[in-house]
Design an enzyme around this catalytic site. Structure first.
Site, PDB file in Angstrom:
ATOM      1  CG  ASP A  31       0.525   1.477   0.111  1.00 58.02           C
ATOM      2  OD1 ASP A  31       1.113   1.995   1.089  1.00 58.02           O
ATOM      3  OD2 ASP A  31      -0.604   0.969   0.204  1.00 58.02           O
ATOM      4  N   GLY A  34       5.888   0.504   4.993  1.00 56.28           N
ATOM      5  CA  GLY A  34       5.762   0.258   6.429  1.00 56.28           C
ATOM      6  C   GLY A  34       5.650  -1.227   6.730  1.00 56.28           C
ATOM      7  CD1 TRP A  36       9.851  -4.993   1.604  1.00 57.37           C
ATOM      8  CD2 TRP A  36      11.053  -3.757   3.047  1.00 57.37           C
ATOM      9  NE1 TRP A  36      11.181  -5.246   1.362  1.00 57.37           N
ATOM     10  CE2 TRP A  36      11.940  -4.496   2.241  1.00 57.37           C
ATOM     11  CE3 TRP A  36      11.593  -2.922   4.022  1.00 57.37           C
ATOM     12  CZ2 TRP A  36      13.336  -4.416   2.375  1.00 57.37           C
ATOM     13  CZ3 TRP A  36      12.983  -2.846   4.160  1.00 57.37           C
ATOM     14  CH2 TRP A  36      13.826  -3.582   3.340  1.00 57.37           C
ATOM     15  CG  HIS A  48       9.073   5.497   4.655  1.00 55.27           C
ATOM     16  ND1 HIS A  48       7.997   5.141   3.887  1.00 55.27           N
ATOM     17  CD2 HIS A  48       8.574   5.814   5.878  1.00 55.27           C
ATOM     18  CE1 HIS A  48       6.887   5.240   4.611  1.00 55.27           C
ATOM     19  NE2 HIS A  48       7.214   5.639   5.824  1.00 55.27           N
ATOM     20  CD1 TRP A  80       0.012  17.019   4.254  1.00 53.04           C
ATOM     21  CD2 TRP A  80       1.973  17.270   5.299  1.00 53.04           C
ATOM     22  NE1 TRP A  80       0.885  17.631   3.375  1.00 53.04           N
ATOM     23  CE2 TRP A  80       2.093  17.799   3.999  1.00 53.04           C
ATOM     24  CE3 TRP A  80       3.099  17.310   6.143  1.00 53.04           C
ATOM     25  CZ2 TRP A  80       3.272  18.367   3.515  1.00 53.04           C
ATOM     26  CZ3 TRP A  80       4.272  17.876   5.667  1.00 53.04           C
ATOM     27  CH2 TRP A  80       4.352  18.392   4.366  1.00 53.04           C
ATOM     28  CG  LEU A 142      10.782   8.315 -17.701  1.00 52.25           C
ATOM     29  CD1 LEU A 142       9.604   7.491 -18.207  1.00 52.25           C
ATOM     30  CD2 LEU A 142      11.470   7.582 -16.568  1.00 52.25           C
ATOM     31  NE  ARG A 199      -2.444   1.293  -2.685  1.00 56.81           N
ATOM     32  CZ  ARG A 199      -3.071   2.204  -1.956  1.00 56.81           C
ATOM     33  NH1 ARG A 199      -4.145   2.792  -2.416  1.00 56.81           N
ATOM     34  NH2 ARG A 199      -2.627   2.529  -0.754  1.00 56.81           N
ATOM     35  CB  SER A 207      -4.961   6.108  -1.606  1.00 60.93           C
ATOM     36  OG  SER A 207      -5.242   4.879  -0.990  1.00 60.93           O
TER      37      SER A 207
HETATM   38  C1  IPE Z   1      -1.062   6.139  -0.752  1.00 62.49           C
HETATM   39  O1  IPE Z   1      -0.697   5.262   0.245  1.00 62.49           O
HETATM   40  C2  IPE Z   1      -0.118   7.296  -0.813  1.00 62.49           C
HETATM   41  C3  IPE Z   1       1.236   6.989  -1.249  1.00 62.49           C
HETATM   42  C4  IPE Z   1       1.718   5.829  -1.567  1.00 62.49           C
HETATM   43  C5  IPE Z   1       2.100   8.125  -1.368  1.00 62.49           C
HETATM   44  P1  IPE Z   1      -1.312   5.346   1.732  1.00 62.49           P
HETATM   45  O2  IPE Z   1      -0.661   4.268   2.492  1.00 62.49           O
HETATM   46  O3  IPE Z   1      -1.208   6.712   2.237  1.00 62.49           O
HETATM   47  O4  IPE Z   1      -2.854   5.036   1.450  1.00 62.49           O
HETATM   48  P2  IPE Z   1      -3.946   4.373   2.382  1.00 62.49           P
HETATM   49  O5  IPE Z   1      -3.946   5.117   3.669  1.00 62.49           O
HETATM   50  O6  IPE Z   1      -3.589   2.940   2.552  1.00 62.49           O
HETATM   51  O7  IPE Z   1      -5.221   4.515   1.604  1.00 62.49           O
HETATM   52  C1  IPE Z   2       4.061   4.094   1.239  1.00 67.24           C
HETATM   53  O1  IPE Z   2       4.226   3.154   2.239  1.00 67.24           O
HETATM   54  C2  IPE Z   2       4.771   5.391   1.493  1.00 67.24           C
HETATM   55  C3  IPE Z   2       3.862   6.503   1.775  1.00 67.24           C
HETATM   56  C4  IPE Z   2       2.566   6.451   1.861  1.00 67.24           C
HETATM   57  C5  IPE Z   2       4.455   7.785   1.984  1.00 67.24           C
HETATM   58  P1  IPE Z   2       3.386   3.167   3.576  1.00 67.24           P
HETATM   59  O2  IPE Z   2       4.147   3.953   4.584  1.00 67.24           O
HETATM   60  O3  IPE Z   2       2.003   3.602   3.351  1.00 67.24           O
HETATM   61  O4  IPE Z   2       3.431   1.634   3.948  1.00 67.24           O
HETATM   62  P2  IPE Z   2       2.290   0.783   4.610  1.00 67.24           P
HETATM   63  O5  IPE Z   2       1.063   0.958   3.771  1.00 67.24           O
HETATM   64  O6  IPE Z   2       2.101   1.318   5.985  1.00 67.24           O
HETATM   65  O7  IPE Z   2       2.802  -0.610   4.581  1.00 67.24           O
HETATM   66 MG    MG Z   3       0.293   2.613   2.896  1.00 62.79          MG
END
Ligand code: IPE
Ligand code: IPE
Ligand code: MG
Length: 252
Positions: A31, A34, A36, A48, A80, A142, A199, A207
């Site tokens: 996580d 975005g 970053w 990403h 999604w 692994l 995390r 999540s």
């Molecule tokens: C959890 O992160 C899912 C993944 C990292 C794939 P999210 O960014 O989707 O989770 P929330 O919305 O902060 O709980």
């Molecule tokens: C994790 O990063 C990637 C996915 C959930 C697919 P995020 O896209 O959730 O990044 P933040 O949480 O918005 O920073």
């Molecule tokens: Mg996130």
């Protein structure tokens, strides 16, 4: 104590790892991509991209340390909800990752598997996952488990439905159903529960990740965003894990 991996962190703290107590299964919620990107005034897709590129270093290190299972949460059943453009960019990056890395993973004896509703992913993604699995399935190193279109609740409901079918067909009787038996109806049927769930990003929640399997996992959180989560952070997480007292409800 046998110190297999002698190490000091930036604060000169001794974080050498005990080679006899490496977590067998590490799961990571990747996580913070975005945020970053936002910190750098870049579009989310660049976050990403950096996040997917970061997988290489962490897989390699887990492999070196002798971790048996590494589960990476890459896309949840709730992701999604994001704009189609972002979802498409993510899927594309994952496909590219598999294409680019599969040879190297294979050389390093990694097995590439996946958990989640893979059948609902774009066909290009499904094909690439299948290719990677077919190529690497006989490896002995692994096990890299990509959680894609994965949701813990979805997994448990699916498990209940599969169990119900087996009960109906009298392949099993109700009296024999216990947690060990039910575990075999989950995507993770062939692996042990995660010992350590990491995390990054600053959020402290699950999540919808590995809800059944996390019953006795150790949790490790950090404010570091996933693209910045490097080998030394992994070492610190394992070091902290090794200094926890796991009682599993018993007493010492
Ligand atoms: C959890 O992160 C899912 C993944 C990292 C794939 P999210 O960014 O989707 O989770 P929330 O919305 O902060 O709980
Ligand atoms: C994790 O990063 C990637 C996915 C959930 C697919 P995020 O896209 O959730 O990044 P933040 O949480 O918005 O920073
Ligand atoms: Mg996130």
């Amino acid at each position: 104590m046998w110190k297999l991996f002698s190490n000091r962190n930036q604060d000169n703290e001794d974080i050498s790892l005990d080679g006899n107590n490496i977590p067998r299964h590490i799961a990571i919620i990747m996580d913070g991509n975005g945020r970053w990107a936002k910190q750098r005034n870049l579009p989310r897709s660049m976050g990403h991209k950096a996040g997917v590129e970061n997988i290489r270093e962490i897989v390699k290190e887990c492999s070196n340390l002798g971790v048996k299972y590494l589960t990476l949460y890459a896309f949840s059943t709730e992701n999604w909800k994001r704009p189609a453009e972002e979802v498409n960019a993510l899927m594309k990056l994952l496909v590219e990752y598999l294409k680019k890395e599969v040879e190297e993973l294979h050389k390093n004896k990694v097995v590439v598997k996946s958990i989640g509703q893979i059948e609902s992913l774009p066909s290009i993604c499904r094909d690439e996952l299948k290719n990677a699995y077919e190529k690497t399935k006989n490896n002995t190193g692994l096990i890299l488990n990509l959680a894609l279109n994965y949701g813990g609740r979805d997994e448990i409901l699916r498990g209940i439905k599969l169990l119900y079918e087996d009960l109906n067909m009298e392949k099993i009787i109700l009296e024999d159903v216990n947690s060990e038996v039910f575990s075999k109806y989950l995507y993770t049927k062939d692996m042990c529960d995660p010992d350590l769930i990491i995390r990054p990003s600053g959020e402290q929640r699950i999540s919808n990740f590995l809800l059944w399997q996390c019953a006795y996992s150790e949790f490790w959180y950090s404010d570091i965003k996933w693209p910045d989560f490097k080998k030394e952070h992994l070492h610190k997480a394992i070091y902290d894990f090794q200094n926890r007292d796991r009682r599993f409800g018993g007493i010492k």
